[in-house]
Design an enzyme around this catalytic site. Sequence first.
Site, mmCIF file in Angstrom:
data_model
loop_
_atom_site.group_PDB
_atom_site.id
_atom_site.type_symbol
_atom_site.label_atom_id
_atom_site.label_comp_id
_atom_site.label_asym_id
_atom_site.label_seq_id
_atom_site.Cartn_x
_atom_site.Cartn_y
_atom_site.Cartn_z
ATOM 1 N N GLU A 1 69.507 14.312 108.326
ATOM 2 C CA GLU A 1 69.489 14.124 109.802
ATOM 3 C C GLU A 1 68.263 13.665 110.274
ATOM 4 O OE1 GLU A 1 71.175 17.694 111.896
ATOM 5 O OE2 GLU A 1 73.331 16.852 111.861
ATOM 6 N N HIS B 1 76.046 16.950 82.368
ATOM 7 C CA HIS B 1 77.258 16.710 81.694
ATOM 8 C C HIS B 1 78.159 16.044 82.426
ATOM 9 C CE1 HIS B 1 75.865 19.259 78.061
ATOM 10 N NE2 HIS B 1 75.074 19.664 79.105
ATOM 11 N N LYS C 1 82.329 12.730 116.927
ATOM 12 C CA LYS C 1 82.887 13.922 118.017
ATOM 13 C C LYS C 1 83.708 12.918 119.006
ATOM 14 C CE LYS C 1 79.116 16.983 117.342
ATOM 15 N NZ LYS C 1 77.991 17.514 117.806
HETATM 16 O O1 PA5 Z 1 70.009 20.286 113.014
HETATM 17 C C1 PA5 Z 1 71.051 20.210 114.133
HETATM 18 O O2 PA5 Z 1 70.447 20.221 115.338
HETATM 19 C C2 PA5 Z 1 72.401 20.434 113.824
HETATM 20 O O3 PA5 Z 1 72.907 20.337 112.738
HETATM 21 C C3 PA5 Z 1 72.967 21.657 114.701
HETATM 22 O O4 PA5 Z 1 72.353 22.588 114.140
HETATM 23 C C4 PA5 Z 1 74.460 21.834 114.253
HETATM 24 O O5 PA5 Z 1 75.086 20.646 114.842
HETATM 25 C C5 PA5 Z 1 75.035 22.958 115.202
HETATM 26 O O6 PA5 Z 1 74.700 22.760 116.340
HETATM 27 P P1 PA5 Z 1 74.797 24.094 117.443
HETATM 28 O O7 PA5 Z 1 73.855 24.970 116.995
HETATM 29 O O8 PA5 Z 1 74.510 23.539 118.796
HETATM 30 O O9 PA5 Z 1 76.291 24.613 117.315
#
Ligand code: PA5
Length: 479
Positions: free
Chosen positions: A299, A320, A441
């Site tokens: 990310e 393997h 989303k």
């Molecule tokens: O690193 C990030 O920001 C995301 O992976 C969030 O942690 C994830 O989408 C979960 O979001 P939230 O904590 O708002 O539910």
Amino acid sequence: MPAADSKRIALDWTKAHDVVPLERHLHDSMPHLVAAKKALANGSGKGSDFMGWVHFVEDHAPRVVNDAKNLAQRIASHSDALVVIGIGGSLLGTKAVYEALTHSFAMANPNQFQRRPVLLWAGHHVATDELSELLDVLDQYSPSLLVVSKSGTTTEPALAFRVLKQYLDDRFGARESASRIFAITDPESGTLLKLSQTHGYPTMQIPRNVGGRYSIFTAVGLLPLAVAGIDVNEFVEGARQARADTINEKNESLETNPALCYAAIRNSLYKEGYKVESLCHWTPKLRGIAEWWKQLFGESDAKGNTGLFPASVQFTTDLHSMGQYFQEGERHLFATHIRVLDESSLSRGAQKRKVRIPQPGLADGFDYLTGHNLEQIQSEAILGTSLAHADGGVPTLIWDIPEISAFWMGYWLYLNMFACGAGGLARGVNPFDQPGVEAYKVNMFALLGKPDMAEQSVQIRARLERGQRLRSIGLTQNR
Ligand code: PA5
């Protein structure tokens, strides 16, 4: 406390340099990394709104540890299981550290090996089978729920929470159910905060300036890990030490700053056309750590159609299956191994032992290994593999970690967060946002009939129906 000064985390990049001479690249990239390190330390530059994690471990975590331990005691006084509900950064780090520090076969003999309260997981998917199976086992526990969501609006945890809250309401009644629900969320806004205030759920905070995947040292990780009896003081101490070592003003050389060194090598290899980095761990106990690592770098790095693809394998198991690819597949891959120097288990109830190869004379061709312990064999396997892969054109790095303990997990996780932040900034991207995760989303909400999205829903369905014509349908016997 472990003797941190007599043990070290180190990064060996000899077998990266053997494949791609890196000195010039590293020399060129170090000034950018040093500038990135300063930006992180000062909280300036791209993404500065989300750099709170850098000093959190020093400035706030010790207080949060105390609060987390107090709340953990309260949870443990009435619950022998805590269902942690979250996704991405709100869950992966906790699950990873818990699994690394918990007996691998705890389920086979819970009395002796299981941590109490046990942690169970939900809200990290929309799969019926797993959530349904969780409901199957909850009756044998006296459970509580911990909902973790910074935004407080994420679909997967919100839906799992609804289902599990209903379970608690049905089993215990609304009043007792409410006393078994805890939340970690944004301190100022969001649906989960409002919900918690309305129903009186005790809450802890994810600071505004800390993003999900950088939040493991906040209450997000500290509360559930404290509930499970993991030494969160040591965990934070490891991170504090890593921070002190990494941001030290005098520590700006490749030789002594593994976080900057790692970031510099990743960026250099990417420039050289290596587009995939595979984290190779050598014990199943680190599988969750690899999942955390993939999210962190995936990310953070991937912006504007650039960035390394983070993958992971577990060796020797995957030698393997994926070994052939490493040796002879597309040459766009580099490997980052984790070598744990002392693999004796430190999990609750586990015996600290070396496993030696017994029984000479079994006529299976392995007499030459009689008396060796598995750690020696593992170590040679790592060296042999990294050499073979380097010979096959795969640049290879090796992290040495002294042991799988709370302290060294804390140290290594922090180091990676710093390398990720600094490497992203040095490459010119914002490593603290994730605009790309919204696309799925939008489609999903439209398809699910979210109010105000009727028009998108029609368009998306039309596109999907066009796709239906290009299906290939298998022949199935009537059953
Ligand atoms: O690193 C990030 O920001 C995301 O992976 C969030 O942690 C994830 O989408 C979960 O979001 P939230 O904590 O708002 O539910």
